[in-house]
Enzyme design. Sequence first.
Site, short mmCIF file in Angstrom:
data_model
loop_
_atom_site.label_atom_id
_atom_site.label_comp_id
_atom_site.label_asym_id
_atom_site.label_seq_id
_atom_site.Cartn_x
_atom_site.Cartn_y
_atom_site.Cartn_z
N LYS A 53 0.85 -1.21 0.00
CA LYS A 53 0.00 0.00 0.00
C LYS A 53 0.88 1.25 0.00
CE LYS A 53 -3.82 -2.40 2.15
NZ LYS A 53 -4.61 -2.73 3.33
N GLN A 97 -4.64 -1.61 9.43
CA GLN A 97 -4.61 -2.94 8.81
C GLN A 97 -5.28 -3.95 9.75
OE1 GLN A 97 -3.37 -3.61 5.64
NE2 GLN A 97 -4.23 -5.64 5.95
N ASP A 120 -10.78 3.04 3.65
CA ASP A 120 -11.19 1.63 3.51
C ASP A 120 -12.71 1.52 3.36
OD1 ASP A 120 -9.17 -0.24 3.34
OD2 ASP A 120 -8.90 -0.47 5.51
#
Length: 284
Positions: A53, A97, A120
């Site tokens: 990422k 995460q 997200d």
Amino acid sequence: MTARIIDGKKIAQEVRAEWKVRADALKAQGITPGLAVIIVGDDPASKVYVANKVKACAELGLYSEHIALPADISEAALLAKIAEINANPKIHGLLVQLPVPKHIDSSKVIEAISPEKDVDGFHPINVGALSTGNTGFVPCTPYGSMILLQKSGVSIEGKHAVVIGRSNIVGKPMAMMLLQANATVTICTSKTVDLAKYTRDADILVVAIGKAKMVTGNMIKPGAAVIDVGMNRDEHGKLCGDVDFESAKEVAGWITPVPGGVGPMTITMLVANTVQAAERATVK
Ligand code: NAP
């Protein structure tokens, strides 16, 4: 019939180039879109995802911060770190995460992220926005899957779309996006009786189960578009999807391979959401 292969790597490159133009336009105004990624603990798979990422951000000239926190950090300390990043104007997108260690409540973590920085798309406000057709952030994997369908010229309106899987990160938001694109949507789960009855009627079949090669060619409607979200290891340790690619490609009209299908789109859409977060912060 042999299916057209949906090349996720190629489409991801195209989409990244489109978003780079938008990122460059912001940079010309003195704003560099910034992403912060928090990782708690040292799960090897999570470390790889986070590194990828951060790398994708760098490729587009975005600013990124990789914040590694110890596995035994308290929930309160993690929430305080999130609050600090929420207030940092250099950061437009923030993600933690998942999974986080068991002593931390992941719902609290998701809800602590500012919805305006929730790239997200997991915050309940963004989940609600997707359900009500309002503007928010949508989760990256289903967002990328929709773009694969659109860029491949698959028509969605009026079609029967079947989504297998109802997770919050893939199945449910995917179904919602297909509904918004005017498909007639069916969601199947582990409790569905006679799965093949539904899959054989699907013009668009999105598979997000997590079981290697579970959907076989005889379960697919001829000419259907098949999006395989699954990422598994087969009996030889080779990466494979939830769809048995070899048999499915003989029946489907379009199909995504694994690897090289949905995977490259997920990180691409994270970068896109970060640029979008920076654009929205700028017009405030
Ligand atoms: P998940 O949370 O484990 O959800 C799996 C879903 O599949 C559940 O809704 C489950 O039903 C359903 N299911 C399980 N067995 C089934 C069966 N026999 N028939 C029908 N449905 C069944 O998984 P996820 O997070 O959505 O991920 C799914 C897959 O996508 C995994 O392989 C994951 O690695 C992959 N993935 C890939 C990406 C990417 O970037 N390419 C991103 C995210 C996930 P119940 O709800 O009834 O249990």
